[in-house]
Structure formats: C-alpha cells, structure tokens
Design a protein around this motif. Structure first.
Motif, PDB file in Angstrom:
ATOM      1  N   PHE A 133       0.934  -1.375   0.032  1.00  0.00           N
ATOM      2  CA  PHE A 133      -0.092  -0.071   0.095  1.00  0.00           C
ATOM      3  C   PHE A 133       0.892   1.086   0.224  1.00  0.00           C
ATOM      4  N   THR A 134       1.985   1.544   0.682  1.00  0.00           N
ATOM      5  CA  THR A 134       2.410   2.780   0.848  1.00  0.00           C
ATOM      6  C   THR A 134       3.641   3.041  -0.637  1.00  0.00           C
ATOM      7  N   THR A 135       3.310   1.351  -0.788  1.00  0.00           N
ATOM      8  CA  THR A 135       4.201   2.371  -3.320  1.00  0.00           C
ATOM      9  C   THR A 135       2.812   2.878  -3.446  1.00  0.00           C
ATOM     10  N   ALA A 136       2.055   2.109  -3.187  1.00  0.00           N
ATOM     11  CA  ALA A 136       0.786   2.658  -4.499  1.00  0.00           C
ATOM     12  C   ALA A 136       0.053   3.489  -3.953  1.00  0.00           C
ATOM     13  N   LEU A 137       0.093   4.175  -2.784  1.00  0.00           N
ATOM     14  CA  LEU A 137      -0.304   5.248  -2.335  1.00  0.00           C
ATOM     15  C   LEU A 137       0.338   6.324  -3.728  1.00  0.00           C
ATOM     16  N   TYR A 138       1.347   6.448  -3.788  1.00  0.00           N
ATOM     17  CA  TYR A 138       1.963   7.462  -4.358  1.00  0.00           C
ATOM     18  C   TYR A 138       1.253   7.981  -5.902  1.00  0.00           C
ATOM     19  N   ILE A 139       0.891   6.500  -6.166  1.00  0.00           N
ATOM     20  CA  ILE A 139       0.713   6.410  -7.687  1.00  0.00           C
ATOM     21  C   ILE A 139      -0.981   6.912  -7.917  1.00  0.00           C
ATOM     22  N   PHE A 191       1.450  16.637   5.458  1.00  0.00           N
ATOM     23  CA  PHE A 191       0.909  16.617   6.304  1.00  0.00           C
ATOM     24  C   PHE A 191       0.221  15.101   6.846  1.00  0.00           C
ATOM     25  N   LEU A 192      -0.098  14.882   5.746  1.00  0.00           N
ATOM     26  CA  LEU A 192      -1.631  13.646   5.864  1.00  0.00           C
ATOM     27  C   LEU A 192      -1.052  12.509   5.421  1.00  0.00           C
ATOM     28  N   ASN A 193       0.254  11.891   4.910  1.00  0.00           N
ATOM     29  CA  ASN A 193       0.476  10.978   4.610  1.00  0.00           C
ATOM     30  C   ASN A 193       0.712   9.697   5.731  1.00  0.00           C
ATOM     31  N   GLY A 194       1.183   9.889   6.567  1.00  0.00           N
ATOM     32  CA  GLY A 194       1.553   8.741   7.357  1.00  0.00           C
ATOM     33  C   GLY A 194      -0.289   8.878   8.516  1.00  0.00           C
ATOM     34  N   ILE A 195      -1.121   9.805   8.661  1.00  0.00           N
ATOM     35  CA  ILE A 195      -2.304   9.534   9.182  1.00  0.00           C
ATOM     36  C   ILE A 195      -3.351   9.218   7.668  1.00  0.00           C
ATOM     37  N   LEU A 196      -3.442   9.083   7.210  1.00  0.00           N
ATOM     38  CA  LEU A 196      -3.963   8.368   5.534  1.00  0.00           C
ATOM     39  C   LEU A 196      -3.470   7.219   6.150  1.00  0.00           C
ATOM     40  N   THR A 197      -2.649   6.492   6.174  1.00  0.00           N
ATOM     41  CA  THR A 197      -1.711   5.240   5.623  1.00  0.00           C
ATOM     42  C   THR A 197      -2.368   4.490   7.113  1.00  0.00           C
ATOM     43  N   ASN A 198      -2.183   5.305   8.186  1.00  0.00           N
ATOM     44  CA  ASN A 198      -2.640   3.897   9.604  1.00  0.00           C
ATOM     45  C   ASN A 198      -4.165   4.105   9.523  1.00  0.00           C
ATOM     46  N   ILE A 199      -5.677   5.535   8.939  1.00  0.00           N
ATOM     47  CA  ILE A 199      -6.380   4.961   8.885  1.00  0.00           C
ATOM     48  C   ILE A 199      -6.775   3.383   7.868  1.00  0.00           C
ATOM     49  N   VAL A 200      -6.677   3.637   6.385  1.00  0.00           N
ATOM     50  CA  VAL A 200      -7.043   2.271   5.949  1.00  0.00           C
ATOM     51  C   VAL A 200      -6.320   1.522   6.521  1.00  0.00           C
ATOM     52  N   GLN A 201      -5.405   0.992   7.632  1.00  0.00           N
ATOM     53  CA  GLN A 201      -4.858  -0.040   7.728  1.00  0.00           C
ATOM     54  C   GLN A 201      -6.056  -0.469   8.630  1.00  0.00           C
ATOM     55  N   THR A 202      -6.210   0.628   9.714  1.00  0.00           N
ATOM     56  CA  THR A 202      -7.401   0.470  10.405  1.00  0.00           C
ATOM     57  C   THR A 202      -8.122  -0.235  10.524  1.00  0.00           C
ATOM     58  N   ILE A 203      -8.653   0.051   8.954  1.00  0.00           N
ATOM     59  CA  ILE A 203     -10.482  -0.026   8.564  1.00  0.00           C
ATOM     60  C   ILE A 203     -10.341  -1.773   7.970  1.00  0.00           C
ATOM     61  N   ASP A 204      -8.748  -2.045   7.129  1.00  0.00           N
ATOM     62  CA  ASP A 204      -8.767  -3.025   6.536  1.00  0.00           C
ATOM     63  C   ASP A 204      -7.315  -3.727   7.154  1.00  0.00           C
ATOM     64  N   PRO A 205      -7.143  -4.415   7.879  1.00  0.00           N
ATOM     65  CA  PRO A 205      -5.167  -4.432   8.009  1.00  0.00           C
ATOM     66  C   PRO A 205      -4.021  -5.499   7.023  1.00  0.00           C
ATOM     67  N   THR A 206      -5.504  -6.646   6.524  1.00  0.00           N
ATOM     68  CA  THR A 206      -4.913  -6.989   5.422  1.00  0.00           C
ATOM     69  C   THR A 206      -5.391  -7.321   4.240  1.00  0.00           C
ATOM     70  N   ASP A 207      -6.146  -6.249   4.023  1.00  0.00           N
ATOM     71  CA  ASP A 207      -6.823  -6.359   2.324  1.00  0.00           C
ATOM     72  C   ASP A 207      -6.190  -5.076   1.858  1.00  0.00           C
ATOM     73  N   VAL A 208      -4.941  -4.960   0.871  1.00  0.00           N
ATOM     74  CA  VAL A 208      -4.208  -4.449   0.473  1.00  0.00           C
ATOM     75  C   VAL A 208      -5.401  -3.555  -0.745  1.00  0.00           C
ATOM     76  N   ALA A 209      -6.263  -4.430  -1.223  1.00  0.00           N
ATOM     77  CA  ALA A 209      -6.567  -3.991  -2.248  1.00  0.00           C
ATOM     78  C   ALA A 209      -7.805  -2.988  -1.521  1.00  0.00           C
ATOM     79  N   ARG A 210      -8.843  -2.988  -1.000  1.00  0.00           N
ATOM     80  CA  ARG A 210      -9.476  -2.197  -0.079  1.00  0.00           C
ATOM     81  C   ARG A 210      -8.614  -1.141   0.957  1.00  0.00           C
ATOM     82  N   GLN A 211      -7.978  -1.333   0.929  1.00  0.00           N
ATOM     83  CA  GLN A 211      -6.976   0.568   1.718  1.00  0.00           C
ATOM     84  C   GLN A 211      -7.019   0.517   0.506  1.00  0.00           C
ATOM     85  N   ILE A 212      -6.351   0.554  -0.776  1.00  0.00           N
ATOM     86  CA  ILE A 212      -5.977   1.129  -2.040  1.00  0.00           C
ATOM     87  C   ILE A 212      -7.612   2.423  -2.265  1.00  0.00           C
TER      88      ILE A 212
END
Length: 543
Positions: A208-214, A258-279
C-alpha cells in the motif's frame, strides 16, 4: 511467459474497460430523465452542484467525462465558474465509486450477472428492463476482466527483479506520482489505473505505501482529458480544466506533506490485511477530504485561476454559431439530447424574427425589414444544418429506445421550423414586389391580413412554448389557431375576389393577397406539425 502476461493483461484491462463502458451506458439509459435535468439543477448553491457532480460521475463512471462536459458548458456560457467548481468537486468524489466496487471480490457473481442480463434482454420487452440488463452484463464483464488482469499479473510476484524495482521506486514519491500520472494519461481513466493497482495488490505484488503515491499521480492524471478538451475553447473553458488540475495538485501537495502517515494509518486500521480495500479507501478518503478542505476556499481558487489565465475584455471565441451543441457533451447522450431541445428554442427565436421582419416590411413598406428577414433566414438555415448534424451524431451514440424516438421526431421538427422561416422569406419576397410595383391594398384587406399576421405569430409562439415546457393546453390553443387560419384564408380570399369584381381592389393586389395567404396558411400547418410532435412524445421532451 512474458508474452502471455502482456497479452493476458491487455485482455483483462480491455474487458475491464469494456464492462465499465457497458455498465455506464446502461446506467445512463436508466437514469436518462434525471440526467436531462442536469443544467436546471445547477443553481448558485455550490453544495447542490457538488451533489450533481457526484451523481453524474457515478452514472457515467468517469470524472474525466464529467469535467470534459463542464468545459463545454462553461465555454458555451451555460455554466459559470462558480457552478463548475462545485461539479468538479463532486466528480472527484463520484469517480471513487468504481474503485470501491472493484476492490470487492465479486468475481464469483460475474457469470450470474452476465447470464441474468442476457436472459433478461432476450425475454423482456420493457425497454427499461433491457437497459437494466445491460448494466448487469457490463458489471459481469468488468469483474471477469478484473479477474483476468489479476491472473495475468500474478507471475510478477515470483520475479525478484520486479520486487526489487517496486522497493526501489517506493522510496521515491515523485517517481510513484509520475507513474500514476502517466498510467492515467495513457488509459484516459483513473478508474482503470486504480483497477490495475488493485489487481497488483490482490496478488501481493504491490504494498500500500508504494501504491499511495501512484494514487496521487492518478488523481492528477485524470485532469489531462479536460485539459486536452479545453484546447481551442474560450479562456473560461481553459480556466475550468486548469481549476480541476489545481484542485488535485493542491490536494496531493498537502497530503504528502502532512497527511500521508495519517491516511496510511486510517486505511490500514479499517482493513489491516486487505491491500485492495486499502487502495480503494485511500482513493475515496483523499478525494472526500480534499473536497471538504478546499470547499470553503472555492472563491479563492477561482480568483487564482483567473490570475493564471486572465480574462480579456474582448475575447475571440471559437467560431461556434450554436450555444448548446457541443461534441464534448455527447459523452452523455441524455444531457446532449436535452441541450439539443434548448438549441431548438434558439432556432425558433431566430425564425420568429424572420416572421416579424417580413410582416413589418409589408406593414411599413420598408425594404430594410426585407434585408433583415433575409439575414434571419440565413441564420435559421445555419441553425438547422448544425442541429441536423448534431442529431445524426447523437443518434449514433448508445441512446435508449425512448430517446431514439425523440431524436427521430426532432429531425421533423427542425424541418418544420426551417420551413416556417422559408415561408416568411417568401413573404419578404412578396413585400419586395409590393414596394417595387407600388401595389395598393384597400383598408379592409389590410385589417384582415393584420389579424392573420397576429394569429400566425401567436400560434407559432404557443407551439414553441409548448415544445420547451410540454404544456398541452398551449398545444390545444395553437391547433385551434391553425384551424382558424385555414378558415380565414378561404374567407379573406373570397371577400377579396368580390372586391376585385367590384373594382375596389386591383388584380395585382389579388395576386399579392392570394400568395400571402398561401404562405401564412402553410406556416400554420408547420407549427401544427410541431404541436402534433409534442402530443406524440408527451413529457419526453421536457423530462
């Protein structure tokens, strides 16, 4: 292996895009009447414009298509920048629906959806159910394409070179943004880019961390379609396209800072294992938060874009005679059809001027009015040519059966309005003869003709008002006027023949009056044809 992977990816992506288009076409047909009210809904209430932008984009499955239409509306002066920015905000949110949908693992339902759709199209006669079947078929093909794409890309996870490349570029945000931008530019669909990311993530290839910039680059790349479309438009059109890009660039800038880390934490908290849903969630959250954050600053964004692309006091707008007939809007046939109806009213207004000037030429014996009538008739011919060409283009789009019936009738209506203008031009020709030969008319026939003149103008105005509003009471009134004109034609002709026999009227005046009455009666026949079309179509014109 490489060839199989490339061909499989192309096939999967092709099916994905085709399914999305098929589903969007079906959705547009089902929601056609609601889409037709698109222009009317755009009030100065910017929040309402956001909702309209969301709704339209969810239906046509493309924020790029929505922004291209907005460029066309603003370029034509139909929509203001204040309204446009609200629609763009809404489009950015609406486009995330596709990503949310494809991130769900619904492939097992795809064959059922396709089978149900095909069966429905084969058995039912109801057109709306057939359009619903098209949605089901598109839905199924989309997910089958998504599955093909996932399977085609699966071998990448066993390639250490690719894994290392992902790690290397993942530490370079600008590189990721550039990839997202170029992918969306190439595919002309942000949903397709998100689909590819979800396919890669589903196979465990893309973190996910790589996909976020895309994703950030994807949001900027989706603006390129409107930017390309704005070339050759007025400055207002260019301002809209730039405004769309500016909104997404600003969002990317402050999210990265400012929000990169916060966005990552939120989506990984909602779906910890599903990267497709995180994207999919990251794509949605980015756009929703960006709209909420920038919405209060909309007026400042508009001021900024007018500084970057300033208005000029005198601007040479591209040579476009019509206002509403923009090829960009053909993306949504329902909206394009409604705009064509608006253009008919403009054509009718020009026809009314032809009628008015030709009648004034007779009443005032002034050749200046004849010249004006000829100019009006030339413009009416230009309107007819433009409308007919646009209707042909529109009929070649994926339109519903109901709208296809409307389009067919509009060809006849364009001819009726143009023929009314032709007969008005004939009256101007008669006025020319009246003036050159100094033909005298007795007071009685002047009074009778003036009454018929008023009836023709009144009947035509009623028919056009009914055409734009669907008012059947006006249709009835116009038809009664047509009948009265038919009666008066015979009555006035008979009375004038008697006056000629008594020597009160000259033979030259008789020829003039007969020719004039014939043209007036034919004009009434054509506005009655318009009324019959309105009765036939019911509320389909005004829905």
């Amino acid at each position: 292996m490489y060839l199989e992977m490339v061909l499989g990816s192309i096939a999967g992506l092709g099916l994905f895009l085709y399914g999305m288009k098929l589903m969007a076409d079906g959705l547009q047909k089902v929601a056609g009447n609601r889409l037709k009210g698109f222009i009317k809904t755009l009030t100065k209430n910017r929040f309402m414009s956001v909702l309209v932008g969301m709704f339209v984009t969810m239906i046509i499955q493309s924020s790029s298509a929505t922004s291209v239409m907005v460029v066309g509306f603003v370029n034509a002066g139909i929509m203001t920048l204040q309204q446009a920015i609200g629609v763009i905000f809404g489009a950015n949110i609406g486009t995330t629906i596709t990503g949310q949908m494809v991130s769900l693992n619904l492939t097992q339902w795809a064959p059922i959806a396709i089978a149900s759709g095909i069966l429905m199209r084969s058995l039912v006669k109801n057109n709306q159910l057939k359009d619903t079947a098209e949605i089901l078929i598109g839905f199924g093909i989309l997910f089958i394409g998504m599955n093909y794409l996932k399977e085609a890309l699966a071998p990448l996870k066993d390639m250490p070179q690719f894994a290392q490349w992902i790690v290397d570029y993942g530490h370079n945000p600008l590189f990721g943004i550039a990839i997202g931008f170029l992918m969306t530019l190439a595919l002309q669909s942000s949903s397709a880019t998100i689909g590819v990311l979800i396919a890669l993530a589903s196979q465990g290839i893309l973190p996910f961390t790589t996909a976020l910039y895309i994703i950030y680059g994807d949001n900027m790349g989706t603006c390129t379609t409107a930017l390309i479309s704005s070339l050759g438009t007025s400055r207002k059109g260019k301002q809209v396209a730039t405004l769309h890009l500016m909104i997404n660039v600003i969002g990317t800038f402050y999210f990265m800072l400012f929000l990169n880390g916060i966005l990552t934490n939120i989506v990984q908290t909602i779906d910890p294992t599903d990267v497709a849903r995180q994207i999919a969630n990251a794509h949605t959250i980015f756009n929703v938060v960006n709209v909420i954050f920038l919405f209060p600053f909309a007026n400042y964004l508009i001021k900024l874009v007018t500084i970057l692309i300033p208005d000029t006091k005198v601007e040479t707008i591209p040579d476009e005679f019509t206002t509403y007939l923009d090829e960009r809007i053909l993306i949504s046939p329902a909206i394009a059809l409604k705009n064509t109806v608006y253009e008919f009213v403009s054509m009718a207004n020009e026809t009314h001027k032809t009628i008015d000037n030709s009648i004034k030429a007779i009443q005032e014996r002034d050749k200046d009015y004849i010249l004006k009538a000829y100019e009006n008739e030339d413009r009416v011919n230009t309107y007819e040519k433009a409308i007919i060409e646009y209707l042909i283009q529109l009929s070649q789009q994926n339109v519903s059966n109901e709208d296809l019936i409307v389009i067919d009738e509009l060809f006849n209506t364009a001819n009726d309005i143009e023929r009314i203008s032709d007969h008005a031009e004939n009256i101007a020709d008669s006025a020319n003869i009246l003036i050159d030969k100094n033909i005298q008319l007795d007071d009685q026939v002047v009074k009778e003709l003036n009454y018929v003149f008023d009836l023709v103008k009144q009947g035509f105005n009623l028919s056009i008002d009914a055409f734009s509003t669907g008012d059947l009471l006006k249709v009835g009134d116009a038809i009664e006027i047509e009948r009265e004109i038919d009666r008066l034609k015979l009555e006035i002709r008979d009375k004038h023949i008697k006056r000629m026999n008594k020597g009160i009227a000259s033979p030259e005046s008789g020829i003039f009056v007969m020719d004039l009455l014939s043209n007036l009666e034919r004009m009434s026949d054509h506005f009655r044809n318009i009324c019959e079309t309105i009765k036939k179509l019911g509320n389909q014109l005004t829905a």
